[in-house]
Design an enzyme around this catalytic site. Structure first.
Site, PDB file in Angstrom:
ATOM      1  N   CYS A  50      42.531  53.975  40.243  1.00  0.00           N
ATOM      2  CA  CYS A  50      43.604  53.584  39.328  1.00  0.00           C
ATOM      3  C   CYS A  50      44.532  52.554  39.956  1.00  0.00           C
ATOM      4  O   CYS A  50      45.526  52.165  39.353  1.00  0.00           O
ATOM      5  CB  CYS A  50      44.379  54.800  38.838  1.00  0.00           C
ATOM      6  SG  CYS A  50      45.184  55.693  40.171  1.00  0.00           S
ATOM      7  N   HIS A  96      39.428  14.143  33.836  1.00  0.00           N
ATOM      8  CA  HIS A  96      39.725  15.127  34.872  1.00  0.00           C
ATOM      9  C   HIS A  96      40.595  16.253  34.320  1.00  0.00           C
ATOM     10  O   HIS A  96      40.316  17.435  34.510  1.00  0.00           O
ATOM     11  CB  HIS A  96      40.430  14.427  36.039  1.00  0.00           C
ATOM     12  CG  HIS A  96      40.835  15.361  37.115  1.00  0.00           C
ATOM     13  ND1 HIS A  96      42.098  15.911  37.186  1.00  0.00           N
ATOM     14  CD2 HIS A  96      40.131  15.894  38.131  1.00  0.00           C
ATOM     15  CE1 HIS A  96      42.149  16.719  38.222  1.00  0.00           C
ATOM     16  NE2 HIS A  96      40.972  16.725  38.825  1.00  0.00           N
ATOM     17  N   ASN A 133      46.365  50.688  45.651  1.00  0.00           N
ATOM     18  CA  ASN A 133      47.550  49.884  46.008  1.00  0.00           C
ATOM     19  C   ASN A 133      48.141  50.460  47.295  1.00  0.00           C
ATOM     20  O   ASN A 133      48.357  49.752  48.272  1.00  0.00           O
ATOM     21  CB  ASN A 133      48.610  49.934  44.901  1.00  0.00           C
ATOM     22  CG  ASN A 133      48.060  49.491  43.564  1.00  0.00           C
ATOM     23  OD1 ASN A 133      47.145  48.687  43.512  1.00  0.00           O
ATOM     24  ND2 ASN A 133      48.612  50.021  42.482  1.00  0.00           N
ATOM     25  N   ARG A 180      27.052   9.783  46.789  1.00  0.00           N
ATOM     26  CA  ARG A 180      27.728  10.817  45.990  1.00  0.00           C
ATOM     27  C   ARG A 180      27.773  12.153  46.705  1.00  0.00           C
ATOM     28  O   ARG A 180      26.827  12.520  47.389  1.00  0.00           O
ATOM     29  CB  ARG A 180      26.984  11.008  44.661  1.00  0.00           C
ATOM     30  CG  ARG A 180      27.011   9.795  43.783  1.00  0.00           C
ATOM     31  CD  ARG A 180      25.938   9.859  42.706  1.00  0.00           C
ATOM     32  NE  ARG A 180      25.983   8.654  41.895  1.00  0.00           N
ATOM     33  CZ  ARG A 180      26.668   8.541  40.765  1.00  0.00           C
ATOM     34  NH1 ARG A 180      27.322   9.573  40.292  1.00  0.00           N
ATOM     35  NH2 ARG A 180      26.677   7.419  40.101  1.00  0.00           N
ATOM     36  N   MET A 205      35.705  15.777  45.549  1.00  0.00           N
ATOM     37  CA  MET A 205      35.222  15.017  46.708  1.00  0.00           C
ATOM     38  C   MET A 205      34.929  13.592  46.274  1.00  0.00           C
ATOM     39  O   MET A 205      35.093  13.235  45.127  1.00  0.00           O
ATOM     40  CB  MET A 205      34.006  15.710  47.293  1.00  0.00           C
ATOM     41  CG  MET A 205      34.378  16.994  48.005  1.00  0.00           C
ATOM     42  SD  MET A 205      32.966  17.834  48.658  1.00  0.00           S
ATOM     43  CE  MET A 205      32.110  18.317  47.206  1.00  0.00           C
ATOM     44  N   ARG A 236      24.081  19.305  35.117  1.00  0.00           N
ATOM     45  CA  ARG A 236      24.485  20.569  35.739  1.00  0.00           C
ATOM     46  C   ARG A 236      24.894  21.528  34.628  1.00  0.00           C
ATOM     47  O   ARG A 236      25.157  21.099  33.496  1.00  0.00           O
ATOM     48  CB  ARG A 236      25.658  20.347  36.702  1.00  0.00           C
ATOM     49  CG  ARG A 236      26.873  19.778  36.025  1.00  0.00           C
ATOM     50  CD  ARG A 236      27.966  19.398  36.993  1.00  0.00           C
ATOM     51  NE  ARG A 236      29.017  18.694  36.273  1.00  0.00           N
ATOM     52  CZ  ARG A 236      29.990  18.022  36.836  1.00  0.00           C
ATOM     53  NH1 ARG A 236      30.074  17.944  38.133  1.00  0.00           N
ATOM     54  NH2 ARG A 236      30.902  17.424  36.107  1.00  0.00           N
ATOM     55  N   SER A 278      41.328  60.296  42.502  1.00  0.00           N
ATOM     56  CA  SER A 278      41.511  58.952  41.952  1.00  0.00           C
ATOM     57  C   SER A 278      42.056  58.089  43.076  1.00  0.00           C
ATOM     58  O   SER A 278      43.067  58.431  43.699  1.00  0.00           O
ATOM     59  CB  SER A 278      42.472  58.990  40.766  1.00  0.00           C
ATOM     60  OG  SER A 278      42.685  57.673  40.311  1.00  0.00           O
ATOM     61  N   TYR A 308      34.590  56.266  36.998  1.00  0.00           N
ATOM     62  CA  TYR A 308      35.311  55.337  36.120  1.00  0.00           C
ATOM     63  C   TYR A 308      36.249  54.452  36.932  1.00  0.00           C
ATOM     64  O   TYR A 308      36.570  54.746  38.088  1.00  0.00           O
ATOM     65  CB  TYR A 308      36.107  56.102  35.048  1.00  0.00           C
ATOM     66  CG  TYR A 308      37.270  56.899  35.612  1.00  0.00           C
ATOM     67  CD1 TYR A 308      38.511  56.296  35.806  1.00  0.00           C
ATOM     68  CD2 TYR A 308      37.123  58.238  35.962  1.00  0.00           C
ATOM     69  CE1 TYR A 308      39.571  57.018  36.342  1.00  0.00           C
ATOM     70  CE2 TYR A 308      38.167  58.958  36.489  1.00  0.00           C
ATOM     71  CZ  TYR A 308      39.401  58.343  36.676  1.00  0.00           C
ATOM     72  OH  TYR A 308      40.448  59.030  37.211  1.00  0.00           O
ATOM     73  N   GLY A 315      35.359  16.292  40.707  1.00  0.00           N
ATOM     74  CA  GLY A 315      36.351  15.300  41.120  1.00  0.00           C
ATOM     75  C   GLY A 315      37.034  15.586  42.445  1.00  0.00           C
ATOM     76  O   GLY A 315      37.927  14.850  42.846  1.00  0.00           O
ATOM     77  N   LYS A 348      24.137  18.640  42.823  1.00  0.00           N
ATOM     78  CA  LYS A 348      23.748  17.335  42.290  1.00  0.00           C
ATOM     79  C   LYS A 348      22.369  16.944  42.806  1.00  0.00           C
ATOM     80  O   LYS A 348      21.482  16.573  42.030  1.00  0.00           O
ATOM     81  CB  LYS A 348      24.795  16.293  42.688  1.00  0.00           C
ATOM     82  CG  LYS A 348      24.562  14.958  42.024  1.00  0.00           C
ATOM     83  CD  LYS A 348      25.674  13.977  42.333  1.00  0.00           C
ATOM     84  CE  LYS A 348      26.948  14.341  41.592  1.00  0.00           C
ATOM     85  NZ  LYS A 348      28.155  13.956  42.309  1.00  0.00           N
TER      86      LYS A 348
HETATM   87  C1  PEP Z   1      48.235  53.147  43.868  1.00  0.00           C
HETATM   88  O1  PEP Z   1      48.895  53.346  44.873  1.00  0.00           O
HETATM   89  O2  PEP Z   1      47.170  52.517  43.875  1.00  0.00           O
HETATM   90  C2  PEP Z   1      48.696  53.660  42.573  1.00  0.00           C
HETATM   91  C3  PEP Z   1      47.958  53.550  41.501  1.00  0.00           C
HETATM   92  O3  PEP Z   1      49.931  54.165  42.526  1.00  0.00           O
HETATM   93  P1  PEP Z   1      51.265  53.285  42.449  1.00  0.00           P
HETATM   94  O4  PEP Z   1      50.862  51.865  42.241  1.00  0.00           O
HETATM   95  O5  PEP Z   1      52.047  53.824  41.338  1.00  0.00           O
HETATM   96  O6  PEP Z   1      51.860  53.538  43.786  1.00  0.00           O
END
Ligand code: PEP
Ligand code: MG
Length: 930
Positions: free
Chosen positions: A874, A483, A811, A112, A123, A362, A807, A894, A121, A42
């Site tokens: 992946c 809001h 996770n 302000r 603050m 803004r 790959s 990728y 909104g 602001k």
């Molecule tokens: C992972 O572990 O990132 C993965 C893609 O395999 P999953 O989620 O099937 O264990």
């Protein structure tokens, strides 16, 4: 645009760590749009508008550094701040010819908040500051309008009481004691509108309000303007840490260290009489992106009335009739500002006795639809480049374009059945059905189990968590810039605002409209694109983008499609990362292709097992006691898997398809309920006891670290062999039928040692050779591994001797790097984020320092061992824009994500490439001379 020379001359001197207060007035300002980190959005834009010579009431900004100091030093201000504020006040007094606290000609100010990024909104703000029993008389005399002066005074006491002294309503009906006193007075006077109260009434109200302050705050209302000012400054800095600001920061990843600035601005009045007013406007439609000046205003009102949605305002175009001069100037200014900032602007203005004043500008918040359309339109208008357009659209905003809409046939039916309850403003596009809840708390509570529609008379910043949890938001009061409307649009929530026919009773938890009453828990449907509200649930169908992509040529290519497809075309040209999808079935593969995927990055073969009769064969295979029994079950499975792979290869044509061998603990496939075990025992011709004992023997205390991944293939190589046979036979079949060879990439999961990979790869290659010999044709393929364990990352150089690709299974890699179970982390990760132990959930956004470091080692050592080693990701992070940026930095080939995130990943990948390019071409900081 301000010249560089002027800009330099006016740049705040705070970099030296001295100056904390920066003044601005039309034609001159200390700082400008480039100083948002220091002056807040602001303050920076007020300064910039001053530099552009626009009519801005003068004022000064206390920098965000003051805020940081305030919190780092036990809520104490930096030395010298008081003197700086006094000097700035004196400048302001001189500029306006008024004095702060002068009973004859008082200067009044607003105080302000304004952080680096807008937090609408969240603050606090205090208006009309500087009024007391003496100055109110001066204001009355100078304005010639005692009613106005007393109205300003009562608003000030109310706002100060709320914001600075913390006096709020307790009851669920949301009525604070000030509002209650106002209602009470109106009742006694027999009037319905605030404007029907006269000067004496308002004078009486001020006395009542001061009584409320004395009772609730245990102190007299401060009459000294300087005390008022410091009280308000403290409250606004304090509001940086209020619950809703903290919640908003957490939701939007805004660091608490940024702090807010405080702008003290000379008051101009929109409530001075019939030739005064206030409004908010957007230079383009923030819901659709259409190029038309859009907004609303209220005559004889203060800005808070519009933003808080207390009175429903008029459409901006009406201003041309009401105040034509101010309208013409506003038109000129809105064009100047959009041209100057080269983006859609959100403006706040006040008209004081026919004269226009700009209070804020803004970059406007917008829906995903509008974001895409505005960005592409600005390119066509030659305001921005394609690269800028790509960088302007938040990839997550594309999600909105991929949301379903209500099926028109169902809408017609609902109308015919009289289920159309009412129509409000189409504040947040999309379609949502869910059960009614009347409070944010209830929304949070129920949202774990059901989709909810949050129904409020109006929303306030306290409601944001509930709004986030809800599928849709419906309000009875407030305009397109209320809001509810602003926040819903930003969150991408469906929203219908200002449906004035609704009678909402919070106590009874009912909503009555046109003779019908609905209770909490009953289903309600909101069409955020038309503003219609229906009783009951409505069926949904694909949006414009989805209808074109999946409508078999029937979809209508309207402006949303045109903007979406154009932007993604530019994205594809700009990105260097490939984008694949995680898909296990042919229909998912087709969806992914329609969204622009260039391959499958992960086919989790186990997902194929749950379909139809396959699960029986799988269970038999797992429960087999001998190799022969297992071979029989696998023989049953082979044609079923082959058919799945055939469909997948056919769908993907020339694109690569990464197929992972069996990964999860076998136990996951087994029945656990006694009746299921007994059915299966009968089918398999074994006794219940024997089967039950076998199921129990397969149970593991910690299955995610147990007998899973390649450990299964090592223990039961015949499983890997069967899967390899199915996929190579399918590949040969498709090659024969279509004349084009598919491109399988076989991936071994949860590898920790090179020997595990070598054994599994040897199985796969042996089967491939056998199948090719049998079929009399060869299909090119790769064998690679997932990097899911820290050890794998650390021995990547050796793994790369065997693997033709890596790959990253981020996770599992996140799970094993942190030692946090991916299934149980949700219990405490939100708390870790709240305590800023984690900046974000590491399962959603890649942790660059830890997990990312392992990835970097794997990339470097892998590529050093095998030139041209293909690298991908992946894990779920493959669809997260921040993680994609990191993947770009690592030089992956990728990313792979779920099909519906493919468009998001395409745009995020383009942004990552553009940012990387910009970083490369940015001048390097010069080495300091010694
Ligand atoms: C992972 O572990 O990132 C993965 C893609 O395999 P999953 O989620 O099937 O264990
Ligand atoms: Mg995994």
């Amino acid at each position: 645009m301000a010249s560089t020379r002027r800009r330099r001359a006016g740049r705040p001197a705070a970099r030296k760590g001295k100056k904390h207060v920066h003044s601005f007035a039309p034609g001159q300002a200390e700082g400008g749009a480039g100083d948002r980190d220091l002056l807040g959005g602001k303050g920076a834009n007020l300064a910039e508008m001053c530099r552009l010579g626009l009519p801005v009431p003068p004022g000064f900004t206390l920098s965000t550094e003051v805020c940081a100091h305030y919190y780092a030093n036990g809520r104490r201000y930096p030395a010298g701040l008081e003197r700086e504020v006094e000097e700035a006040l004196t400048r302001l007094e001189r500029a306006l010819g008024k004095r702060f606290g002068d009973p004859a000609n008082p200067l009044l100010v607003s105080v302000r908040s304004g952080a680096r990024v807008s937090m609408p909104g969240m603050m606090d703000t205090v208006l009309n500051l500087g009024l007391n029993d003496q100055t109110v008389a001066g204001l009355a005399q100078r304005s010639g309008n005692p009613r106005f002066a007393w109205d300003a005074y009562r608003r000030f006491v109310q706002m100060y009481g709320d914001v600075v002294l913390g006096i709020e309503g307790e009851a669920e009906d949301d009525f604070d004691p000030f509002a209650r006193a106002l209602e009470e007075l109106k009742r006694r006077r027999g009037v319905s509108g605030d404007t029907q109260l006269g000067a004496e009434d308002l004078q009486e109200l001020v006395a009542t309000f001061k009584g409320i302050v004395a009772r609730h705050a245990g102190r007299e209302f401060p009459s000294d303007p300087r005390e008022q000012l410091w009280g308000a400054i403290g409250a606004v800095f304090g509001s940086w840490e209020n619950d809703r600001a903290v919640a908003y920061r957490q939701m939007n990843g805004i660091p608490s260290a940024w702090g807010t600035a405080v702008s003290v601005v000379a008051m101009v009045f929109g409530n001075l009489g019939p030739r005064s007013g206030t409004g908010v406007a957007f230079t383009r439609d923030p819901a659709t992106g259409e190029k038309r000046f859009y907004g609303e205003f209220l005559m004889n009102a203060q800005g808070e009335d519009v933003v808080a949605g207390i009175r429903t305002p008029e459409p901006i175009a009406r201003l041309a009739e009401v105040e034509p001069k101010a309208w013409r100037e506003l038109q000129r200014i809105q064009k100047t500002l959009e041209r100057h900032f080269r983006d859609m602007q959100d403006l706040e203005f006040t008209i004081e006795d026919g004269k226009l004043w700009m209070l804020q500008c803004r970059t406007g918040k917008r829906t995903g639809f509008a974001a895409v359309r505005i960005a592409t339109d600005l390119v066509r208008e030659r305001r921005i480049t394609r690269e800028e357009a790509l960088l302007r659209v938040d990839p997550e905003a594309l999600n909105q374009l991929l949301q379903p809409i209500f099926a028109p046939a169902d809408v017609r039916r609902a109308r015919a059945e009289g289920r159309l309850l009412t129509k409000g403003l189409n504040a947040g596009p999309g379609a949502a059905s869910g059960e009614i809840v009347f409070s944010a708390e209830r929304a949070l509570e129920r949202a774990a189990r059901a989709r909810v529609i949050l129904v409020r008379i109006e929303t306030s910043p306290e409601d944001i968590r509930g709004m986030q949890a809800a599928a849709g938001i419906l309000t009875a009061r407030g305009g397109m810039t209320s809001h509810a409307a602003l926040v819903a649009r930003q969150m991408g929530r469906v929203c219908v605002a200002g449906a004035g026919e609704l009678a909402i009773d919070y106590r009874k938890r009912t909503l009555a409209v046109n003779g019908r009453t609905l209770r909490e828990g009953e289903p309600l449907s909101l069409d955020g694109s038309s503003g219609e509200v229906f009783a009951g649930e409505l069926a949904t169908e694909p949006s414009e983008v989805l209808s074109v992509l999946f409508g078999g040529g029937q979809g209508v290519k309207g402006p949303v499609w045109r903007a979406y497809s154009e932007l993604l075309r530019w994205a594809d040209a700009a990105r260097t990362l490939g984008v694949r999808a995680n898909a296990d079935q042919a229909d998912q593969a087709e969806t992914a292709l329609a969204f622009g995927a260039e391959g499958i990055g992960l086919c989790r073969t186990e997902h194929m097992f749950f379909e139809g009769s396959k699960i029986d064969a799988v269970r038999e295979m797992i429960l087999a006691d001998t190799t022969e029994e297992r071979a029989r079950a696998l023989a049953r499975l082979l044609p079923l898997q082959r058919a799945d792979f055939t469909a997948l290869f056919r769908a993907m044509g020339p694109f690569p398809v990464t197929i992972r061998t069996l990964d999860p603990p076998l136990h996951e496939f087994l029945p656990h309920e006694e009746h299921e075990i007994s059915f299966l025992a009968r089918d398999m011709g074994v006794s219940f006891e024997r089967l039950k004992a076998k199921v129990e023997s397969l149970a593991e205390l910690n299955p995610m670290l147990g007998h899973r991944g390649c450990r299964l293939g090592i223990t039961f190589p015949e499983i890997t062999r069967t899967q390899a046979r199915a996929l190579f036979e399918a590949a040969c079949e498709v090659a024969r039928a279509t004349g084009k060879a598919p491109r399988p990439e076989v991936m071994i999961p949860l590898v920790a040692t090179p020997r595990e990979l070598a054994l599994q790869a040897a199985e796969v290659r042996a089967v491939a050779a056998q199948v090719f010999a049998e079929q009399g044709r060869e299909v090119p393929y790769l064998v690679g591994t997932m990097i899911e364990l820290p050890r794998a990352a650390l021995v990547a150089g050796e793994l790369a001797r065997e693997a033709e690709f890596f790959s990253f299974g981020t996770n599992d890699l996140t799970q094993t790097t942190y030692g946090i179970s991916r299934d149980d982390g949700a219990k405490f990760i939100p708390l870790y984020i709240a305590h800023e132990i984690f900046a974000a959930d590491p399962f959603a956004r890649l942790d660059r320092e830890g997990t990312g470091r392992l990835m970097r080692i794997a990339c470097e050592e892998g590529r050093a061992a095998r030139a041209g080693l293909k690298l991908g990701i992946c894990g779920e992070h493959g669809g997260d824009p921040s993680s994609i940026e990191f993947c770009q930095a690592l030089g992956l080939d990728y990313v792979s994500c779920s099909p519906y995130r493919v468009p998001i990943a395409r745009l995020a990948a383009a942004q990552a490439a553009l940012r990387a390019k910009a970083a490369l071409s940015a001048p390097r900081p010069r080495a300091r001379r010694r």
